[in-house]
Design a protein around this motif. Structure first.
Motif, PDB file in Angstrom:
ATOM      1  N   ASN B  11       0.837  -1.199   0.000  1.00 51.95           N
ATOM      2  CA  ASN B  11       0.000   0.000   0.000  1.00 51.95           C
ATOM      3  C   ASN B  11       0.864   1.236   0.000  1.00 51.95           C
ATOM      4  OD1 ASN B  11      -2.180  -1.608   0.092  1.00 51.95           O
ATOM      5  ND2 ASN B  11      -2.433  -1.467   2.309  1.00 51.95           N
ATOM      6  N   LEU B  12       1.932   1.183   0.794  1.00 54.88           N
ATOM      7  CA  LEU B  12       2.857   2.317   0.817  1.00 54.88           C
ATOM      8  C   LEU B  12       3.511   2.484  -0.543  1.00 54.88           C
ATOM      9  CD1 LEU B  12       4.851   2.254   4.141  1.00 54.88           C
ATOM     10  CD2 LEU B  12       3.415   4.052   3.231  1.00 54.88           C
ATOM     11  N   VAL B  13       3.937   1.355  -1.111  1.00 54.78           N
ATOM     12  CA  VAL B  13       4.590   1.404  -2.411  1.00 54.78           C
ATOM     13  C   VAL B  13       3.679   2.079  -3.421  1.00 54.78           C
ATOM     14  CG1 VAL B  13       5.330  -0.024  -4.334  1.00 54.78           C
ATOM     15  CG2 VAL B  13       6.075  -0.585  -2.042  1.00 54.78           C
ATOM     16  N   ILE B  14       2.410   1.652  -3.427  1.00 56.16           N
ATOM     17  CA  ILE B  14       1.506   2.156  -4.463  1.00 56.16           C
ATOM     18  C   ILE B  14       1.110   3.600  -4.178  1.00 56.16           C
ATOM     19  CG2 ILE B  14      -0.729   1.827  -5.550  1.00 56.16           C
ATOM     20  CD1 ILE B  14      -0.461  -1.133  -4.891  1.00 56.16           C
ATOM     21  N   PHE B  15       0.771   3.888  -2.940  1.00 56.06           N
ATOM     22  CA  PHE B  15       0.107   5.168  -2.711  1.00 56.06           C
ATOM     23  C   PHE B  15       1.021   6.273  -2.198  1.00 56.06           C
ATOM     24  CE2 PHE B  15      -3.513   2.269  -2.807  1.00 56.06           C
ATOM     25  CZ  PHE B  15      -4.212   2.900  -3.807  1.00 56.06           C
ATOM     26  N   SER B  16       2.293   5.947  -1.897  1.00 60.04           N
ATOM     27  CA  SER B  16       3.124   7.052  -1.413  1.00 60.04           C
ATOM     28  C   SER B  16       3.286   8.165  -2.454  1.00 60.04           C
ATOM     29  CB  SER B  16       4.475   6.536  -0.921  1.00 60.04           C
ATOM     30  OG  SER B  16       5.151   5.847  -1.921  1.00 60.04           O
ATOM     31  N   PRO B  17       3.423   7.864  -3.767  1.00 55.86           N
ATOM     32  CA  PRO B  17       3.481   8.995  -4.699  1.00 55.86           C
ATOM     33  C   PRO B  17       2.202   9.835  -4.690  1.00 55.86           C
ATOM     34  CG  PRO B  17       4.198   6.986  -5.765  1.00 55.86           C
ATOM     35  CD  PRO B  17       3.622   6.586  -4.460  1.00 55.86           C
ATOM     36  N   LEU B  18       1.074   9.152  -4.521  1.00 57.55           N
ATOM     37  CA  LEU B  18      -0.188   9.894  -4.525  1.00 57.55           C
ATOM     38  C   LEU B  18      -0.279  10.807  -3.306  1.00 57.55           C
ATOM     39  CD1 LEU B  18      -2.577   9.886  -6.455  1.00 57.55           C
ATOM     40  CD2 LEU B  18      -3.764   8.404  -4.862  1.00 57.55           C
ATOM     41  N   LEU B  19       0.226  10.315  -2.172  1.00 53.91           N
ATOM     42  CA  LEU B  19       0.235  11.151  -0.966  1.00 53.91           C
ATOM     43  C   LEU B  19       1.089  12.393  -1.188  1.00 53.91           C
ATOM     44  CD1 LEU B  19       0.557   8.600   1.959  1.00 53.91           C
ATOM     45  CD2 LEU B  19      -1.367  10.070   1.395  1.00 53.91           C
ATOM     46  N   VAL B  20       2.254  12.168  -1.799  1.00 55.47           N
ATOM     47  CA  VAL B  20       3.124  13.311  -2.066  1.00 55.47           C
ATOM     48  C   VAL B  20       2.428  14.271  -3.029  1.00 55.47           C
ATOM     49  CG1 VAL B  20       5.353  14.004  -2.979  1.00 55.47           C
ATOM     50  CG2 VAL B  20       5.161  11.953  -1.615  1.00 55.47           C
ATOM     51  N   ALA B  21       1.702  13.698  -3.997  1.00 53.07           N
ATOM     52  CA  ALA B  21       0.965  14.562  -4.918  1.00 53.07           C
ATOM     53  C   ALA B  21      -0.055  15.406  -4.150  1.00 53.07           C
ATOM     54  CB  ALA B  21       0.260  13.716  -5.972  1.00 53.07           C
ATOM     55  N   GLY B  22      -0.672  14.795  -3.132  1.00 54.97           N
ATOM     56  CA  GLY B  22      -1.611  15.553  -2.311  1.00 54.97           C
ATOM     57  C   GLY B  22      -0.936  16.723  -1.624  1.00 54.97           C
ATOM     58  N   LEU B  23       0.277  16.482  -1.130  1.00 55.88           N
ATOM     59  CA  LEU B  23       1.029  17.579  -0.502  1.00 55.88           C
ATOM     60  C   LEU B  23       1.388  18.646  -1.535  1.00 55.88           C
ATOM     61  CD1 LEU B  23       3.620  15.813   1.808  1.00 55.88           C
ATOM     62  CD2 LEU B  23       1.628  17.152   2.462  1.00 55.88           C
ATOM     63  N   LEU B  24       1.798  18.151  -2.689  1.00 58.74           N
ATOM     64  CA  LEU B  24       2.263  19.052  -3.738  1.00 58.74           C
ATOM     65  C   LEU B  24       1.154  20.019  -4.150  1.00 58.74           C
ATOM     66  CD1 LEU B  24       4.797  19.351  -5.470  1.00 58.74           C
ATOM     67  CD2 LEU B  24       3.711  17.922  -7.173  1.00 58.74           C
ATOM     68  N   ALA B  25      -0.078  19.522  -4.097  1.00 63.48           N
ATOM     69  CA  ALA B  25      -1.201  20.348  -4.531  1.00 63.48           C
ATOM     70  C   ALA B  25      -1.299  21.624  -3.714  1.00 63.48           C
ATOM     71  CB  ALA B  25      -2.488  19.544  -4.437  1.00 63.48           C
ATOM     72  N   VAL B 124       1.087  10.924 -10.073  1.00 59.38           N
ATOM     73  CA  VAL B 124      -0.114  10.104 -10.268  1.00 59.38           C
ATOM     74  C   VAL B 124       0.200   8.916 -11.161  1.00 59.38           C
ATOM     75  CG1 VAL B 124      -2.438  10.103 -11.214  1.00 59.38           C
ATOM     76  CG2 VAL B 124      -1.660  12.038  -9.870  1.00 59.38           C
ATOM     77  N   LEU B 125       1.007   9.182 -12.191  1.00 59.90           N
ATOM     78  CA  LEU B 125       1.392   8.107 -13.097  1.00 59.90           C
ATOM     79  C   LEU B 125       2.154   7.013 -12.353  1.00 59.90           C
ATOM     80  CD1 LEU B 125       1.394   7.287 -16.035  1.00 59.90           C
ATOM     81  CD2 LEU B 125       3.490   8.542 -16.359  1.00 59.90           C
ATOM     82  N   GLN B 126       3.033   7.429 -11.461  1.00 62.52           N
ATOM     83  CA  GLN B 126       3.805   6.463 -10.687  1.00 62.52           C
ATOM     84  C   GLN B 126       2.863   5.557  -9.883  1.00 62.52           C
ATOM     85  OE1 GLN B 126       7.018   6.365 -11.056  1.00 62.52           O
ATOM     86  NE2 GLN B 126       7.933   5.353  -9.294  1.00 62.52           N
ATOM     87  N   THR B 127       1.884   6.170  -9.224  1.00 61.46           N
ATOM     88  CA  THR B 127       0.927   5.373  -8.458  1.00 61.46           C
ATOM     89  C   THR B 127       0.191   4.393  -9.357  1.00 61.46           C
ATOM     90  OG1 THR B 127       0.581   6.939  -6.688  1.00 61.46           O
ATOM     91  CG2 THR B 127      -1.259   5.536  -7.230  1.00 61.46           C
ATOM     92  N   ALA B 128      -0.254   4.880 -10.524  1.00 65.40           N
ATOM     93  CA  ALA B 128      -1.035   4.003 -11.402  1.00 65.40           C
ATOM     94  C   ALA B 128      -0.186   2.833 -11.893  1.00 65.40           C
ATOM     95  CB  ALA B 128      -1.565   4.803 -12.584  1.00 65.40           C
ATOM     96  N   MET B 129       1.074   3.106 -12.228  1.00 63.90           N
ATOM     97  CA  MET B 129       1.912   2.030 -12.749  1.00 63.90           C
ATOM     98  C   MET B 129       2.205   0.995 -11.672  1.00 63.90           C
ATOM     99  SD  MET B 129       4.561   4.017 -15.267  1.00 63.90           S
ATOM    100  CE  MET B 129       5.389   4.821 -13.941  1.00 63.90           C
ATOM    101  N   LEU B 130       2.539   1.481 -10.480  1.00 61.27           N
ATOM    102  CA  LEU B 130       2.832   0.528  -9.403  1.00 61.27           C
ATOM    103  C   LEU B 130       1.583  -0.262  -9.050  1.00 61.27           C
ATOM    104  CD1 LEU B 130       5.146   2.795  -7.294  1.00 61.27           C
ATOM    105  CD2 LEU B 130       5.770   0.645  -8.340  1.00 61.27           C
ATOM    106  N   GLY B 131       0.439   0.418  -9.074  1.00 57.92           N
ATOM    107  CA  GLY B 131      -0.811  -0.282  -8.776  1.00 57.92           C
ATOM    108  C   GLY B 131      -1.065  -1.380  -9.792  1.00 57.92           C
ATOM    109  N   ALA B 132      -0.807  -1.081 -11.067  1.00 57.27           N
ATOM    110  CA  ALA B 132      -1.101  -2.073 -12.099  1.00 57.27           C
ATOM    111  C   ALA B 132      -0.223  -3.307 -11.936  1.00 57.27           C
ATOM    112  CB  ALA B 132      -0.908  -1.467 -13.481  1.00 57.27           C
ATOM    113  N   VAL B 133       1.050  -3.134 -11.600  1.00 55.32           N
ATOM    114  CA  VAL B 133       1.883  -4.335 -11.490  1.00 55.32           C
ATOM    115  C   VAL B 133       1.627  -5.087 -10.194  1.00 55.32           C
ATOM    116  CG1 VAL B 133       3.734  -3.728 -13.047  1.00 55.32           C
ATOM    117  CG2 VAL B 133       3.853  -2.979 -10.706  1.00 55.32           C
TER     118      VAL B 133
END
Lengths: 519, 589
Positions: B11-25, B124-133
């Motif tokens: 979960n961390l692997v997949i969603f940590s980029p998304l969390l950072v994206a949330g901060l970035l916003a 976001v792309l990073q999250t999607a790619m990690l999620g897919a694999v």
């Protein structure tokens, strides 16, 4: 005189419509006793009324299916959930209208009253189980929307749209009425229950009469649903109507008409060869899915484009309806074709529950998405540009991502949801509907549908292209801001994404819609 | 030793980029430096979580999906949020994690407009790619697979070069056509694999559900190859009748993504128009989704149909290899050349997979990682050159080695890897692929044709290197080019290290993918009657969904109320079952 004995339980199904009508009357009276020029509160009243009615309908939705008011209406989760959706759409539409009308100095209590009346008509239409009731409710709904279409009465466009809608609407209503009269002649009753019971015998005696009645009723509904080839009025009317009204028409009227169509034909198909309704609905679905998406391709006018897209979405809904009426006797060895049902495992599974759920979930998704999309358009258009007819041009969206990133992100979410791209609610809706269709073995139709939807994706993406990849023109008008518009857009954008990621209890609620009266 | 974190790492692997994206916003859009730094930090953090996952991954464990996590998602469809990694997805997770920070570094100065949106899209792309694999649930895979499209579409369309809008649209529509057809096929598999009430999109349900039908069908076809299916069970009959079409729908979706000849035409456009970061991610990870899809879904789910189409697909792969190489020879645009070399290299990947032999599959998996490293490195390095010169044609360069020696050294090493010189990673992969295809049942001429393309590969790459780097400096502008700066060296160095390590000491990575390849081959052969007769070798075993959620998978509806008014029963409220709680039990070893 024979006074029917009515109990509170009989009035339960019509209670949401009652709430809506009371709210509408309050709004009409408010115009009489008005002491300020500030009318935003009317939109708030309209929204709250719709939400209250929605809550009442939601309460009803957990009741078991039964007939009420002597079999003239039914109380079942399917129609009550539809009422919830209509109320949701109405609430969003009246919020959107506040800013829109305010901007045009056209804010009047009767506008919201008409919206509520038409919502009451939609709610009642969905639960009608008798032809005369059905017709009256259809007219309640239609007359309110005719008036709403021409509400901004200055300028040629609203008048043209209102007139066109009225003529074609009246024509379609009369088709429906004529079909109902023929069926009454064949069966001797207007109540669906009795019609359904008498139809097999009537069909054996006078098949021509029954077929004619069936076809006319179907044509009448197809007009309302805006299915190809009965869609001609849609682009012009949708373009000419005030944009929040267009939103309500595309979501609410269509939802009510689809639900009423399902209910009516559940009874009307009795006795007919099962192939007939199946092929009729399959053909309508195919034409609408392909036609709607392809006709949307050349449009530069975003509002017209969304009108064609609403035709395509009617096609997806009809795909679900076709799955519902897939003949149970289909043989496993049939070749896969567009109008054949070839269940994967050879025997036809019972797909009714998943179709009802799919229809409702799709309508939910379409309601929040279409309201949001039309709401964004409403905020970008300018009355003074309408005569130059570039007010809805794609160019209006150019560079929106740099000017207003939030608006652009919301609009992008709506467009992706219309295109059925995950993770939006539009994807889940399509998943449910196409799932039901595949389960029923409509493989050819499902493949045609998804391929047509790719054409749709191109259309929706073009808006995203303009928003994100084109520079803003120097004189680009900023979207006008009004807190009601913003609340409505935020709510629908959040719903589009949140329901797409975590539908939560909603799907479980809709599972109960499988209990449709009479199925 | 297990820790309760093991089931959460992914979960961390997949969603940590998304969390950072949330901060970035929340950062103001003009703070470009902060935005870049935060994104880089997030990507490094993401890489650390990937490495953590790798450290908890046991290559020798008999468990297929490790670090599993499962949570009910949409109950009534039997959809669960189910992630886990096996060998091949672990490899791809590592690849994606490593590329993340390098992508940010590569665009540090290249992208100077709409910086915030750019980095949001990357995350976001990073999250999607990690999620897919990592996804074990097929629909979850599909959701991530599609979700990748939107940020990539924006990357190409907003930050690309002249023809970017056309390229972005082409990319999106090509992928969409394939994936919607796959969705229909996926729905069909969903209904075929389990009876009503037990249905689920989970990989285990789909695979195990089709397993016996596939076997039955294979045995039947062995006995009577042209049989009409009389006497087969309903599921096997459906597979006989629709299996080829379902397989083709899956295969088309993934073939477009790979891309295989003849549906590769979107790739040169997308690569040429994409910004450097887009090219790196596209070549490095997104194309692997195609090969990974074949590996994980298309072939194991339809072993019989994939046997039927084995020759066709392998022939297309070889055509892709040779055609891609010839196209490379004809290119003058360097980015296009690298793009066509991708078509050629991924052809090897597909050929190895379709050989259905242990060597071929291992080589194919290794080639996926290789291509991710070497082609991304080529795009990265060429991006540095492009940033300085803004020209893509070979004729615009010449004699660069004299002006930029460090850059040229890096580029040469990567070229060797791409040409598959022994000692680099490319050699290991290509050698295994060719070995596997010679050993397989594929006709010899296919393997021979694929082998000749190795020579062509050397020809076009070295030709390009010669034109760009050696000889005299022919253009005045090229004299003033600066060599790589420290940031660029930091971005390029990991690639060279990976090339060397993967080329000289491939065993650790081969160990990681070993179990995965064994399973793949066993599953591909299972149906042909050659593989193990023992079900347990191929059956997918996963952690079950917590009990109460299973009960909910298909709510049995109460029978419809009769059509006449009945006495009113008490109002019924739905019993809202609690969402499944993640179990705090130790994860799989």
């Amino acid at each position: 005189m024979n006074i029917p004995h009515l109990t509170f339980q009989d009035l339960l199904p019509v209670a949401p419509a009652g709430v809506l009508v009371v709210g509408a009357i309050v709004l009409l009276l408010s115009e009489v006793f008005l002491s300020t020029a500030q009318r935003t509160y009317q939109a708030v009243i309209g929204t709250l009324t719709a939400l209250l009615a929605g809550a009442v309908a939601m309460n009803n939705a957990f009741e078991p299916a039964r007939a009420a008011l002597q079999g003239y209406v039914v109380l079942d989760p399917f129609s009550q959930w539809m009422t919830v959706l209509v109320c949701l759409g109405t609430a969003l539409a009246s919020l959107l209208s506040a800013g829109f009308l305010n901007h045009r100095n056209a804010e009047r209590g009767e506008f919201y009253a008409l919206i509520l009346f038409s919502a009451a008509g939609m709610s009642l239409l969905a639960m009608s189980a008798e032809f005369i009731t059905l017709f009256i409710n259809l007219e309640v709904l239609s007359i309110s929307t005719y008036a709403l279409t021409a509400f901004l009465r200055r300028g040629p466009r609203p008048a043209e749209a209102g007139f066109k809608y009225f003529i074609l609407g009246a024509f379609s209503a009369s088709l429906l009425l004529y079909g109902a009269a023929l069926l009454y002649g064949a069966t001797g009753s207007t109540r669906f229950l009795d019609v359904g019971l008498a139809l097999p015998q009537a069909f054996a005696q006078q098949p021509g009469l029954v077929y004619a009645g069936f076809g006319l009723v179907l044509a009448g509904f197809a007009f309302k649903v805006a299915a190809v080839p009965f869609h001609m009025w849609t682009p012009d009317v949708y373009e000419g109507a005030p944009t929040p009204v267009t939103a309500l028409m595309s979501a609410g009227v269509k939802a009510a008409a689809v639900v009423a169509l399902v209910r009516t034909f559940l009874f009307l198909v009795k006795g007919l060869s099962p192939e007939v309704p199946f092929i009729a609905f399959s053909a309508l679905a195919l034409l609408s899915m392909v036609g709607g998406n392809l006709l949307a391709l050349p449009q530069r006018n975003v509002k017209r484009m969304l009108a064609y897209s609403s035709i395509a979405h009617a096609g997806y809904l009809l795909l679900g309806v076709a799955a519902l009426f897939a003949p149970a006797t289909a043989k496993g060895s049939d070749a896969v074709g567009l109008f054949t049902a070839t269940p994967l495992l050879g025997s036809m599974p019972n797909v009714a529950a998943s179709v009802y759920k799919g229809l409702l979930f799709y309508l939910l998704g379409y309601t929040v998405t279409a309201l949001g999309a039309f709401g964004t358009i409403a905020a970008l258009e300018r009355r003074e540009d309408e005569t130059r007819s570039n007010t809805w041009d794609l160019e209006r969206f150019a560079g929106l991502a740099q000017r207003k990133p939030g608006w652009a992100a919301a609009m992008a979410a709506f467009m992706l949801s219309l295109g059925g791209v995950p993770p939006t609610v539009g994807f889940l809706g399509k998943l449910y509907l196409f799932g039901a269709a595949v389960d029923a073995g409509l493989l050819g139709l499902a493949v045609a549908g998804v391929l047509a939807s790719v054409a749709g994706v191109y259309v929706y993406l073009r808006v995203v292209v303009y928003m994100y990849m084109r520079p803003a023109p120097a004189d680009a008008p900023a979207p006008f801001r009004h807190w009601t518009t913003e609340v409505a857009l935020i709510a629908s954008a959040v719903a589009v994404v949140a329901l797409g990621v975590l539908p939560g209890p909603v799907t479980e609620w809709f599972s109960r819609a499988g209990m449709v009266f009479g199925s | 030793m297990n820790s309760i974190y093991d089931s959460r790492i992914l979960n961390l692997v997949i969603f940590s980029p998304l969390l950072v994206a949330g901060l970035l916003a929340f950062l103001p859009r003009n703070e470009k430096g902060q935005i870049r730094a935060l994104t880089l930090g997030g990507m490094v953090l993401n890489l650390l979580t990937c490495l953590w996952a790798y450290s908890r991954f046991s290559p020798t464990s008999p468990v297929e999906f490790q670090l599993e996590y499962r949570l009910a998602w949409v109950d009534d469809l039997g959809l669960s949020y189910h992630v886990g990694v096996d060998g091949i997805s672990m490899g791809l997770v590592l690849l994606t994690g490593v590329l993340g920070p390098l992508v940010v570094l590569s665009s540090w100065t290249f992208v100077d407009e709409r910086v915030k949106e750019f980095h949001l899209a990357l995350l976001v792309l990073q999250t999607a790619m990690l999620g897919a694999v990592c996804a074990v649930d097929t629909l979850l895979f599909f959701v991530f697979f599609e979700a990748m499209l939107v940020p990539m579409y924006l990357l190409i369309g907003v930050w690309g070069s002249e023809e970017r809008q056309m390229a972005a649209m082409k990319f999106f529509l090509y992928t969409m056509v394939g994936s919607v057809l796959m969705l229909v096929a996926l729905l069909a598999v969903y209904f075929l694999a389990a009876p009503a009430g037990m249905r689920s999109f989970d990989y285990s349900t789909l695979y195990n559900g089709l397993m016996s039908a596939n076997r039955e069908l294979a045995q039947y076809l062995k006995a009577n190859p042209a049989g009409d299916g009389a006497g087969l069970s309903a599921a096997a009959l459906a597979l006989l009748r629709y299996g080829p079409y379902l397989f083709l729908a899956f295969a088309l979706a993934f073939a477009i993504k790979v891309p295989m000849f003849p549906v590769h035409t979107w790739l040169p456009d997308a690569h040429v128009q994409a910004p450097v970061a887009g090219s790196i991610v596209l070549a490095g990870v997104m194309l692997k989704m195609g090969t990974y899809g074949f590996w994980r879904f298309a072939i194991p789910l339809f072993p019989v149909a994939s046997r039927q189409f084995q020759l066709l697909l392998a022939a297309l792969a070889v055509v892709g290899i040779v055609y891609g190489a010839f196209m490379c020879l004809a290119q003058r645009d360097i980015k296009k050349l690298i793009a066509y070399s991708s078509v050629s290299h991924l052809g090897y990947c597909m050929l190895g997979m379709l050989a259905f032999t242990a060597e071929g599959a291992t080589g194919s998996a290794y080639q996926m990682l290789n291509h991710g490293v070497s082609t991304s490195a080529l795009f990265l390095l060429f991006g540095f050159l492009y940033e300085r010169r803004h020209a893509r044609l070979m004729s615009d360069y010449g004699g660069i080695a004299k002006v930029m020696p460090v850059f040229s050294a890096f580029f040469l090493i990567v070229t060797f890897s791409s040409v598959a010189v022994p000692g680099t990673n490319g050699f290991v992969g290509e050698f295994l692929v060719l070995l596997g295809s010679y050993k397989s049942n594929l006709p010899l001429w296919l393997s021979v044709a694929a082998t000749t393309a190795v020579v062509l590969g050397a020809a076009y790459m070295l030709w390009m290197v010669q034109k760009v780097f050696f000889g005299q400096v022919t253009h005045q502008e090229n004299l003033g080019l600066k060599d790589l700066g420290p940031r660029e060296v930091v971005a390029a160095l990991p690639f060279v290290l990976l090339i060397a390590v993967m080329g000289l000491k491939p065993q650790p990575l081969l160990d990681v993918i070993d179990h995965s390849t064994q399973r793949f081959v066993a599953r591909a052969k299972y149906a042909a009657g050659e593989g193990p007769v023992d079900d347990s070798k191929v059956r997918v075993v996963v952690r079950p969904l917590p009990k109460d959620a299973v009960a909910q998978v298909a709510p049995t509806l109460p029978p419809a109320v009769p059509a006449h008014p009945t006495p009113i029963p008490l109002p019924m409220r739905p019993v809202r079952l609690q969402p499944a709680q993640p179990q705090l039990q130790p994860a799989t070893p």
